[in-house]
Structure formats: structure tokens, C-alpha cells
Scaffold this active site. Structure first.
Site, PDB file in Angstrom:
ATOM      1  CB  CYS A 133       5.057   7.278  -2.818  1.00  0.00           C
ATOM      2  SG  CYS A 133       3.664   6.968  -3.706  1.00  0.00           S
TER       3      CYS A 133
ATOM      4  CB  CYS B 179       0.112   3.601  -3.012  1.00  0.00           C
ATOM      5  SG  CYS B 179       1.622   3.747  -3.867  1.00  0.00           S
TER       6      CYS B 179
ATOM      7  CG  ASN C  56       4.255  13.612  -0.887  1.00  0.00           C
ATOM      8  OD1 ASN C  56       4.808  13.919   0.151  1.00  0.00           O
ATOM      9  ND2 ASN C  56       3.018  13.493  -1.282  1.00  0.00           N
TER      10      ASN C  56
ATOM     11  CD  GLU D 277       5.289   5.380   1.212  1.00  0.00           C
ATOM     12  OE1 GLU D 277       5.211   6.531   0.477  1.00  0.00           O
ATOM     13  OE2 GLU D 277       4.096   5.087   1.775  1.00  0.00           O
TER      14      GLU D 277
HETATM   15 ZN    ZN Z   1       3.527   4.815  -2.640  1.00  0.00          ZN
END
Ligand code: ZN
Length: 131
Positions: free
Chosen positions: A53, A87, A42, A55
Site C-alpha cells: 500500500c 487497510c 501503491n 501508506e
Molecule cells: Zn494498507
């Protein structure tokens, strides 16, 4: 690449997190069908909404390098009171580009919980709505 290898790659990626504001450091590692692995951490901004983020960093790196999936597995690593989960924004992006991806959630190195996007995002919005 074993699940342990992928989880370890996510923990290694976490070392590069720029979580200057939240202090919540996250790493991710995305395994492509080609065998390539793209990692992410992140990266936060003083304008909080601009932060991204781990991901999505991993996913965007893979896509921008020409990978189009199917993506096999993504490991997500973060320390904290709870097992990390993607998220809502990351769940949507995974739905768009990696809907069948297996997700490994790791709260400590060497340990993980396995889930599927369908369990985290049971009634997704998708490109099918736009046709
Ligand atoms: Zn996220």
C-alpha cells in the site's frame, strides 16, 4: 507544510501508483517532525499478496532514510465511491511507528477528512504486549 500541501503531495504521489490489477490508485505523503515529507504510491504484484500500500511505502521510505518519528501527519489520497482509509495492515504499521499521527483522508484534491489512528484502530496490538 500546510495540510493542503500534504494532501496535494499525496495526490501527486498517486500518479506513480502501479495498480495494474486492482486499478485502485492510492498516494500517501508522510510529514516527519524534521519537516521532511516522504511520499508513496501503491505497488501491486501479479502475486497479489506481495502488493504494498501507498501508506507503507511512504512509512518504509521514511524509516529506511533514518526517520524515527514522531511522525506528525499522513495524507492518503484515492478516488472512489468511498473516502479512502488505511487497510488493517497499514493501521498496524502506523500503530508500531506512528501511533499519534494525524491522518488526512482525501477523496478529491483539495478536500480531506481528518482522523486519528486511535479512532481507526481503537484497541491496538502493540510492542507493549511483547514485554
Ligand atoms: Zn494498507
Amino acid at each position: 507544510m500546510t495540510n493542503l500541501d500534504l494532501v496535494s503531495a499525496a495526490w501527486a504521489a498517486r500518479q506513480q501508483a502501479a495498480a495494474n490489477y486492482s486499478g485502485y490508485r492510492v498516494g500517501a505523503a508522510l510529514l516527519c517532525q524534521s519537516g521532511a515529507v516522504f511520499s508513496g504510491a501503491n505497488v501491486e504484484s501479479s502475486s497479489y499478496g506481495l502488493s504494498i500500500c501507498a501508506e507503507r511505502v511512504a512509512l518504509f521510505k521514511a524509516i529506511s532514510e533514518g526517520e524515527r518519528g514522531p511522525f506528525v501527519r499522513i495524507a492518503i489520497a484515492a478516488e472512489g465511491r468511498f473516502t479512502p482509509v488505511p487497510c488493517g495492515a497499514c493501521r498496524q504499521l502506523l500503530q508500531d511507528y506512528a501511533p499519534d499521527v494525524e491522518i488526512l483522508l482525501s477523496r478529491e484534491p483539495g478536500m480531506w477528512e481528518t482522523t486519528r489512528l486511535a479512532d481507526l484502530l481503537p484497541r491496538p496490538f502493540s510492542s507493549e504486549f511483547l514485554k
